[in-house]
Write an enzyme that holds these catalytic residues in place. Sequence first.
Site, PDB file in Angstrom:
ATOM      1  N   ARG A 106       3.238   0.482  -4.100  1.00  0.00           N
ATOM      2  CA  ARG A 106       3.900   1.688  -3.556  1.00  0.00           C
ATOM      3  C   ARG A 106       4.868   2.244  -4.805  1.00  0.00           C
ATOM      4  NH1 ARG A 106       7.748   1.948   1.369  1.00  0.00           N
ATOM      5  NH2 ARG A 106       9.346   1.066  -0.096  1.00  0.00           N
ATOM      6  N   THR A 110       8.097   8.155  -5.785  1.00  0.00           N
ATOM      7  CA  THR A 110       7.374   8.989  -4.782  1.00  0.00           C
ATOM      8  C   THR A 110       7.280   8.036  -3.481  1.00  0.00           C
ATOM      9  OG1 THR A 110       5.028   8.507  -5.270  1.00  0.00           O
ATOM     10  CG2 THR A 110       6.029  10.280  -6.502  1.00  0.00           C
ATOM     11  N   ASP A 202      11.671  -7.059  -0.207  1.00  0.00           N
ATOM     12  CA  ASP A 202      10.180  -7.088  -0.694  1.00  0.00           C
ATOM     13  C   ASP A 202       9.649  -8.111  -0.413  1.00  0.00           C
ATOM     14  OD1 ASP A 202       8.059  -6.935  -2.178  1.00  0.00           O
ATOM     15  OD2 ASP A 202       8.670  -5.188  -3.266  1.00  0.00           O
ATOM     16  N   ASP A 205       7.514  -9.938  -3.428  1.00  0.00           N
ATOM     17  CA  ASP A 205       8.531 -10.387  -4.431  1.00  0.00           C
ATOM     18  C   ASP A 205       8.986 -11.828  -3.884  1.00  0.00           C
ATOM     19  OD1 ASP A 205       7.838  -8.576  -6.395  1.00  0.00           O
ATOM     20  OD2 ASP A 205       9.746  -7.497  -5.821  1.00  0.00           O
TER      21      ASP A 205
END
Length: 211
Positions: A106, A110, A202, A205
Amino acid sequence: MNVHQNVTILDHPVVARDLSILRDETTDIIGFRSAMSRIATILAYESLKDLPLRRTTIHTPIEATSGYHINTEIIVVPILRAGLTLVDAIMNFIPDAKIGHLGMYRDEKTHEPVDYYSNLPDEVSGGLVLVVDPMLATGGSADDAIGYLQKQGAKNIRFTSLISAPEGLKRITEKYPDVSIITAAVDEKLNDDAFIVPGLGDAGDRYFGTT
Ligand code: PRP
């Protein structure tokens, strides 16, 4: 939110406990991976609940009786990278499942998915395609993945996630009413960075040890 009829939310004490471990920012990588692995097993179980069966005859040491084969090809499609965290659990139940990979990340500004890899087995057009990704946030990645799979001929698609945002659920259930979604939790909302709140940060991660 009103949860759509196509959405199944896990409801189990060990899932509630493991979700808390995953959400906790002090959980280390060992704790994170082991909680993910336990929840993934329950997500896989739930995602495979209504597989079609074909009746056969088998012979026990005592007599002939009815047995069952699973009557569909199963294709697991992780959205890279974080989707990889859910693949083993499905393979443990379906050791002959085919695996297709869709690479997407991603864009941080944006929030739109950027495709970087695709490798799908031929069976996607005839079998049950299980798209897996622990986070359903804006739904952009899931939308891209499902749309692409449909273009490749997939007709029977379901989506398995760990944590979903109402925004992503709405987007996918409205655009793809035939796609059922299995998730362990529906969180409150997205923040300005399109992260799920409260979420767990995340997932990729934290699982892979990157920052
Ligand atoms: C995360 C997550 C989903 C996507 C969800 O991936 O694993 O793929 O974002 O967001 P969306 O619903 O708004 O599209 P990320 O970009 O962090 O890549 P990674 O899996 O490589 O960590």
